[in-house]
Motif scaffolding. Structure first.
Motif, PDB file in Angstrom:
ATOM      1  N   LEU A 290       0.828  -1.196   0.000  1.00  0.00           N
ATOM      2  CA  LEU A 290       0.000   0.000   0.000  1.00  0.00           C
ATOM      3  C   LEU A 290       0.868   1.254   0.000  1.00  0.00           C
ATOM      4  O   LEU A 290       1.897   1.310   0.677  1.00  0.00           O
ATOM      5  CB  LEU A 290      -0.908   0.032   1.233  1.00  0.00           C
ATOM      6  CG  LEU A 290      -1.967  -1.059   1.351  1.00  0.00           C
ATOM      7  CD1 LEU A 290      -2.669  -0.953   2.701  1.00  0.00           C
ATOM      8  CD2 LEU A 290      -2.977  -0.979   0.215  1.00  0.00           C
ATOM      9  N   SER A 291       0.434   2.256  -0.763  1.00  0.00           N
ATOM     10  CA  SER A 291       1.093   3.556  -0.743  1.00  0.00           C
ATOM     11  C   SER A 291       0.139   4.579  -1.327  1.00  0.00           C
ATOM     12  O   SER A 291      -1.029   4.278  -1.610  1.00  0.00           O
ATOM     13  CB  SER A 291       2.412   3.536  -1.522  1.00  0.00           C
ATOM     14  OG  SER A 291       3.169   4.710  -1.238  1.00  0.00           O
ATOM     15  N   ALA A 292       0.614   5.808  -1.495  1.00  0.00           N
ATOM     16  CA  ALA A 292      -0.192   6.883  -2.068  1.00  0.00           C
ATOM     17  C   ALA A 292       0.734   7.843  -2.795  1.00  0.00           C
ATOM     18  O   ALA A 292       1.912   7.990  -2.432  1.00  0.00           O
ATOM     19  CB  ALA A 292      -0.973   7.623  -0.975  1.00  0.00           C
ATOM     20  N   VAL A 293       0.209   8.511  -3.811  1.00  0.00           N
ATOM     21  CA  VAL A 293       0.984   9.487  -4.569  1.00  0.00           C
ATOM     22  C   VAL A 293       1.035  10.804  -3.810  1.00  0.00           C
ATOM     23  O   VAL A 293       0.017  11.277  -3.282  1.00  0.00           O
ATOM     24  CB  VAL A 293       0.369   9.711  -5.965  1.00  0.00           C
ATOM     25  CG1 VAL A 293       1.080  10.846  -6.703  1.00  0.00           C
ATOM     26  CG2 VAL A 293       0.423   8.433  -6.786  1.00  0.00           C
ATOM     27  N   LEU A 294       2.220  11.391  -3.737  1.00  0.00           N
ATOM     28  CA  LEU A 294       2.382  12.718  -3.156  1.00  0.00           C
ATOM     29  C   LEU A 294       2.285  13.765  -4.260  1.00  0.00           C
ATOM     30  O   LEU A 294       2.831  13.560  -5.346  1.00  0.00           O
ATOM     31  CB  LEU A 294       3.736  12.843  -2.467  1.00  0.00           C
ATOM     32  CG  LEU A 294       3.924  12.085  -1.150  1.00  0.00           C
ATOM     33  CD1 LEU A 294       5.380  12.148  -0.716  1.00  0.00           C
ATOM     34  CD2 LEU A 294       3.039  12.675  -0.068  1.00  0.00           C
TER      35      LEU A 294
END
Length: 406
Positions: A290-294
């Motif tokens: 899991l991650s997210a775009v900055l």
């Protein structure tokens, strides 16, 4: 060390997307020379896939599919464009999953990360990633050569020898899992030795803030990479310490877990990666992470997409002591012993070290009766705890991560 690894890192984002429009059709055409990918992409017209939106319409490949294909067509399941004997290395990761490797260039592309960490000519890298079976040792060995640094292929364990070697040769850079450096430093304290390590390049596990601070207090600047055995480098920290910059050799998407649908910028989702490696061209490979775009561009000046870094698992697969533990491995443990009804792996922290406890519901037997099977099936040693039948939570979990990532 000033400057960038190459001009690719500081391209205008529009220029990067234009390059992507040229690279994607060529990568897909080559990928379809791999038998498994030819089947998965049989309805895809490579010339029509020229941007991220078109890429997002292709099927997602999951680790379970790769594993199943390898069991039917060993060793690589038809996902490579070369036969096994044409590679320089063949690795075996837990699962088992087999991965190829080559000596040509910086095949896993981690040299870009080491350069961003200030590693280069004049440095001696003590590479404490494993060289046995799994590829991490060779991945960082290759990276060090790419930036003209010398390498001590130290591998894992043997802390007293690690200290002795670091002192004798003047090691300046540690490479390895985040927590093993602390073990080496504490052994050095016991031996009355002071190490010359000023930088650490780590991966294979979470770098907890408390551990980074511990190293900083000792004058060691620590940066972490995000890489896998299948894909090589995915993203890496820079001295800006503001998220992780995506590697130039991959295309990263953040999708809704369990689907291939991209999520809006900033929303947490599963990391899906397309690698442009011509030998092992995985297309939309779901990492399970899991991650997210900055938003925006990194203060360090590199212009590629940034992600927040590793934020947990989309499935129950969990990395403990730098090694993945998968639900199917827990099932294999249960299958070995008729007296075990259910089992649950628990990951915790003891200070700065990962600790694994395996709880088993067993009608009979002692903890030591199952210790060998735990080591064989999970590829890690851990404490075995016998619990009464029916006492484990009825929540479907076989792996529970109790570690805090705040």
């Amino acid at each position: 060390m000033a400057g960038y690894y190459d001009d690719l890192e500081i391209r205008d984002p529009a220029e990067r997307e234009e390059a992507l429009a040229e690279a994607l059709p060529a990568a897909l055409s080559r990928a379809r020379t791999a038998p498994a990918l030819a089947r998965l992409l049989r309805e895809v017209e490579p010339d029509q896939v020229t941007d991220r939106a078109a890429l997002a319409r292709l099927p997602v490949i999951r680790k379970s599919e790769l594993s199943a294909a390898q069991s039917k067509t060993p060793p690589f399941g038809g996902f490579t464009t070369r036969v096994a004997a044409e590679f320089d290395h063949i690795f075996q990761s837990p699962g088992p999953i087999y991965e190829p490797g080559r000596r040509e260039g910086d095949w896993w592309r981690l040299g870009r990360f080491l350069h961003a960490a200030g590693v280069g000519r004049g440095d001696i890298v003590q590479n404490c990633f494993g060289y046995h079976l799994t590829p991490a040792g060779m991945m960082f060995d290759s990276a060090a050569r790419a930036v003209d640094a010398a390498v001590l292929p130290a591998g894992t364990g043997q802390t007293e020898q690690q200290v002795r070697a670091a002192v004798d040769i003047g090691t300046s850079v540690y490479a390895g899992t985040p927590d093993f450096l602390k073990v080496i430093l504490e052994k050095a304290d016991q031996m009355g030795e002071r190490l010359a390590i000023t930088r650490a390049v780590v991966g294979g596990g979470a770098l907890f803030p408390s551990l980074r601070s511990f190293y900083a207090d000792r004058g060691i600047a620590t940066l972490q990479s995000y890489a896998t055995a299948d894909l090589g480098s995915i993203a890496y920290e820079t001295d800006a310490m503001d998220g992780m910059v995506v590697d130039e050799g991959v295309i990263v998407e953040i999708v809704r877990p369990g689907t291939g649908d991209p999520v809006p910028e900033g929303e947490v989702g599963e990391v899906v990666v397309t690698t442009l490696n011509p030998d092992y061209p995985l297309i939309r490979f779901a990492t399970g992470d899991l991650s997210a775009v900055l938003p925006g561009i990194s203060p360090c000046g590199r212009t590629n997409m940034r992600i927040k870094g590793w934020m947990g698992r989309a499935d129950q697969t969990t990395k403990i002591k730098g090694m993945f533990v998968r639900p199917e491995q827990v099932a294999a443990l249960v299958a070995r012993h008729p007296e075990i009804a259910r089992a649950r792996v628990i990951a915790e922290r003891d200070g700065e070290m990962d600790v694994m406890t395996v709880q088993v519901e067993a009608a009979g037997g002692a903890a030591e009766d199952f210790a060998g099977s735990v080591s064989d099936t999970l590829k890690l040693k851990g404490r075995v705890e016998i619990v009464p039948p029916g006492s484990l939570p009825n929540d479907g979990k076989v792996i529970e991560d109790r570690r805090s990532y705040d």
